[in-house]
Design an enzyme around this catalytic site. Structure first.
Site, PDB file in Angstrom:
ATOM      1  N   LYS A   1       0.829  -1.216   0.000  1.00  0.00           N
ATOM      2  CA  LYS A   1       0.000   0.000   0.000  1.00  0.00           C
ATOM      3  C   LYS A   1       0.866   1.271   0.000  1.00  0.00           C
ATOM      4  CE  LYS A   1      -2.163  -1.119   3.780  1.00  0.00           C
ATOM      5  NZ  LYS A   1      -1.477  -2.410   4.042  1.00  0.00           N
TER       6      LYS A   1
ATOM      7  N   ARG B   1      11.114  -6.153   4.930  1.00  0.00           N
ATOM      8  CA  ARG B   1      10.942  -4.698   4.786  1.00  0.00           C
ATOM      9  C   ARG B   1      11.960  -3.941   5.644  1.00  0.00           C
ATOM     10  NH1 ARG B   1       5.109  -2.085   5.380  1.00  0.00           N
ATOM     11  NH2 ARG B   1       5.069  -3.119   7.392  1.00  0.00           N
TER      12      ARG B   1
ATOM     13  N   ARG C   1      -0.692  -9.082  13.430  1.00  0.00           N
ATOM     14  CA  ARG C   1      -1.248  -8.085  12.500  1.00  0.00           C
ATOM     15  C   ARG C   1      -2.076  -8.746  11.410  1.00  0.00           C
ATOM     16  NH1 ARG C   1       3.894  -5.681  10.680  1.00  0.00           N
ATOM     17  NH2 ARG C   1       2.731  -4.206   9.426  1.00  0.00           N
TER      18      ARG C   1
ATOM     19  N   ARG D   1      11.194  -2.224  11.243  1.00  0.00           N
ATOM     20  CA  ARG D   1      10.153  -1.770  12.168  1.00  0.00           C
ATOM     21  C   ARG D   1       9.943  -2.799  13.276  1.00  0.00           C
ATOM     22  NH1 ARG D   1       5.165   0.036   8.327  1.00  0.00           N
ATOM     23  NH2 ARG D   1       4.053  -1.074   9.973  1.00  0.00           N
TER      24      ARG D   1
ATOM     25  N   ARG E   1      -9.519   1.091   8.776  1.00  0.00           N
ATOM     26  CA  ARG E   1      -8.929  -0.201   9.086  1.00  0.00           C
ATOM     27  C   ARG E   1      -9.980  -1.160   9.659  1.00  0.00           C
ATOM     28  NH1 ARG E   1      -3.403   0.338   8.493  1.00  0.00           N
ATOM     29  NH2 ARG E   1      -2.210  -1.240   9.557  1.00  0.00           N
TER      30      ARG E   1
HETATM   31  P1  ADP Z   1       1.207  -1.736   7.284  1.00  0.00           P
HETATM   32  O1  ADP Z   1       1.982  -0.818   6.353  1.00  0.00           O
HETATM   33  O2  ADP Z   1       1.985  -2.924   7.638  1.00  0.00           O
HETATM   34  O3  ADP Z   1      -0.151  -2.070   6.763  1.00  0.00           O
HETATM   35  P2  ADP Z   1       0.723   0.613   8.861  1.00  0.00           P
HETATM   36  O4  ADP Z   1       1.968   1.400   8.725  1.00  0.00           O
HETATM   37  O5  ADP Z   1      -0.441   1.035   8.031  1.00  0.00           O
HETATM   38  O6  ADP Z   1       1.037  -0.937   8.623  1.00  0.00           O
HETATM   39  O7  ADP Z   1       0.246   0.582  10.372  1.00  0.00           O
HETATM   40  C1  ADP Z   1       1.125   0.252  11.425  1.00  0.00           C
HETATM   41  C2  ADP Z   1       0.344   0.239  12.724  1.00  0.00           C
HETATM   42  O8  ADP Z   1      -0.207   1.541  12.994  1.00  0.00           O
HETATM   43  C3  ADP Z   1      -0.865  -0.698  12.749  1.00  0.00           C
HETATM   44  O9  ADP Z   1      -0.516  -2.026  13.062  1.00  0.00           O
HETATM   45  C4  ADP Z   1      -1.732  -0.032  13.847  1.00  0.00           C
HETATM   46  O10 ADP Z   1      -1.227  -0.320  15.142  1.00  0.00           O
HETATM   47  C5  ADP Z   1      -1.492   1.440  13.577  1.00  0.00           C
HETATM   48  N1  ADP Z   1      -2.503   1.973  12.637  1.00  0.00           N
HETATM   49  C6  ADP Z   1      -2.301   2.442  11.381  1.00  0.00           C
HETATM   50  N2  ADP Z   1      -3.451   2.842  10.818  1.00  0.00           N
HETATM   51  C7  ADP Z   1      -4.430   2.604  11.744  1.00  0.00           C
HETATM   52  C8  ADP Z   1      -5.844   2.787  11.757  1.00  0.00           C
HETATM   53  N3  ADP Z   1      -6.507   3.274  10.696  1.00  0.00           N
HETATM   54  N4  ADP Z   1      -6.519   2.428  12.877  1.00  0.00           N
HETATM   55  C9  ADP Z   1      -5.878   1.946  13.954  1.00  0.00           C
HETATM   56  N5  ADP Z   1      -4.560   1.734  13.992  1.00  0.00           N
HETATM   57  C10 ADP Z   1      -3.824   2.061  12.907  1.00  0.00           C
HETATM   58  P1  ADP Z   2       2.152  -1.907   3.150  1.00  0.00           P
HETATM   59  O1  ADP Z   2       2.168  -0.399   3.190  1.00  0.00           O
HETATM   60  O2  ADP Z   2       0.931  -2.454   2.478  1.00  0.00           O
HETATM   61  O3  ADP Z   2       2.387  -2.530   4.482  1.00  0.00           O
HETATM   62  P2  ADP Z   2       4.756  -1.647   1.803  1.00  0.00           P
HETATM   63  O4  ADP Z   2       4.501  -0.723   0.663  1.00  0.00           O
HETATM   64  O5  ADP Z   2       5.476  -1.111   2.976  1.00  0.00           O
HETATM   65  O6  ADP Z   2       3.367  -2.371   2.231  1.00  0.00           O
HETATM   66  O7  ADP Z   2       5.551  -2.917   1.220  1.00  0.00           O
HETATM   67  C1  ADP Z   2       5.936  -4.004   2.065  1.00  0.00           C
HETATM   68  C2  ADP Z   2       7.304  -4.532   1.612  1.00  0.00           C
HETATM   69  O8  ADP Z   2       7.144  -5.174   0.336  1.00  0.00           O
HETATM   70  C3  ADP Z   2       8.367  -3.454   1.407  1.00  0.00           C
HETATM   71  O9  ADP Z   2       9.610  -3.963   1.845  1.00  0.00           O
HETATM   72  C4  ADP Z   2       8.378  -3.209  -0.098  1.00  0.00           C
HETATM   73  O10 ADP Z   2       9.666  -2.822  -0.561  1.00  0.00           O
HETATM   74  C5  ADP Z   2       7.997  -4.573  -0.649  1.00  0.00           C
HETATM   75  N1  ADP Z   2       7.202  -4.520  -1.890  1.00  0.00           N
HETATM   76  C6  ADP Z   2       6.253  -3.601  -2.224  1.00  0.00           C
HETATM   77  N2  ADP Z   2       5.739  -3.880  -3.446  1.00  0.00           N
HETATM   78  C7  ADP Z   2       6.352  -5.005  -3.868  1.00  0.00           C
HETATM   79  C8  ADP Z   2       6.256  -5.802  -5.068  1.00  0.00           C
HETATM   80  N3  ADP Z   2       5.416  -5.491  -6.047  1.00  0.00           N
HETATM   81  N4  ADP Z   2       7.035  -6.896  -5.161  1.00  0.00           N
HETATM   82  C9  ADP Z   2       7.916  -7.215  -4.160  1.00  0.00           C
HETATM   83  N5  ADP Z   2       8.060  -6.519  -3.015  1.00  0.00           N
HETATM   84  C10 ADP Z   2       7.286  -5.410  -2.868  1.00  0.00           C
END
Ligand code: ADP
Ligand code: ADP
Length: 217
Positions: A13, A127, A171, A160, A88
């Site tokens: 994302k 990541r 998660r 992270r 979320r």
């Molecule tokens: P990921 O990229 O792995 O999907 P995020 O960076 O979006 O994770 O979120 C990391 C953490 O921040 C989540 O596990 C949660 O604890 C918190 N968080 C992010 N967005 C929300 C939301 N909309 N509601 C509640 N908690 C959130």
């Molecule tokens: P989210 O915000 O949904 O948690 P991220 O954008 O942080 O996801 O991506 C999660 C991990 O996957 C990062 O280390 C990123 O570099 C990697 N990644 C993202 N897109 C791709 C892809 N198309 N193929 C392989 N790895 C990817």
């Protein structure tokens, strides 16, 4: 355009959000990034959020919603935005709908990034995030030139706290229980578009942009 990105943790994302937002010239609003900035800034919000984030749980809705309301009220978000990581759960989606109705508007489209579980775990486990500029790398799929150093700004890369195995598992459970129901919520609203989020990053961006164009017409 007013766009929401949903998908499991690690679906890509954040990676896609930066490209899509720049193609559409709208701000990318990532609740995870805002929470992390507060954690590293040592604010009260950061202290509260960290407790939940480290466990892999969601930060309570009232805190998250108030933060999003403030951000969506800023000038740059008036013509459109890309939300990454919010809503979320269904209650957050309902509040967002009401909030936008108060502003006299609504969402145009929700993109659902579809990736299978094994791939999500591989992406999360490798990541790495830059401490200075927040750019995201992957040790295998998108490695920086020099290990541990951000190519974009020279900053230090770190893993992270919530990308460790046990928290990843929690998660993914939280995603299944609380976030996945958003898919049928937005399908019922008639604004859901699935995007195959496997393969090269640029191809996924192109698929997302094609899906968005279908809704822009
Ligand atoms: P990921 O990229 O792995 O999907 P995020 O960076 O979006 O994770 O979120 C990391 C953490 O921040 C989540 O596990 C949660 O604890 C918190 N968080 C992010 N967005 C929300 C939301 N909309 N509601 C509640 N908690 C959130
Ligand atoms: P989210 O915000 O949904 O948690 P991220 O954008 O942080 O996801 O991506 C999660 C991990 O996957 C990062 O280390 C990123 O570099 C990697 N990644 C993202 N897109 C791709 C892809 N198309 N193929 C392989 N790895 C990817």
């Amino acid at each position: 355009m007013r766009v929401v990105l949903v998908g499991p943790p690690g679906a890509g994302k954040g990676t896609q959000a930066q490209f899509i937002a720049s193609h559409l010239s709208i701000p990318k609003i990532s609740t995870g990034d805002i929470f992390r900035a507060n954690v590293s800034g040592g604010t009260e919000l950061g202290k509260l959020a960290k407790e939940y984030m480290d466990r892999g749980d969601l930060v309570p809705d009232e805190v998250t919603v108030a933060m999003v309301r403030d951000r969506l009220s800023e000038d740059d978000a008036q013509e459109g935005f890309l939300l990454d990581g919010f809503p979320r759960n269904v209650p957050q989606a309902e509040v967002l709908k009401k909030m936008l109705a108060e502003f006299g508007t609504g969402l145009d489209v929700v993109l659902n990034l579809v990736v299978e579980d094994d791939e999500v775990v591989r992406r999360l486990a490798g990541r790495r995030t830059c401490r200075s500029c927040g750019k995201v790398w992957h040790v295998v799929f998108d490695p920086p030139t020099v290990e541990g150093v951000c190519d974009a700004c020279g900053g230090e890369l770190f893993q992270r706290d919530d990308d460790r195995e046990e928290t990843i598992r929690r998660r993914l459970e939280v995603y299944q229980e609380q976030t996945a129901p958003l898919i049928s919520f937005y399908a019922d609203e008639g604004i859901l578009q699935g995007v195959d989020a496997t393969g090269p990053v640029e191809e996924i961006t192109q698929r997302a942009m094609s899906a968005l164009r279908r809704f822009a017409d």
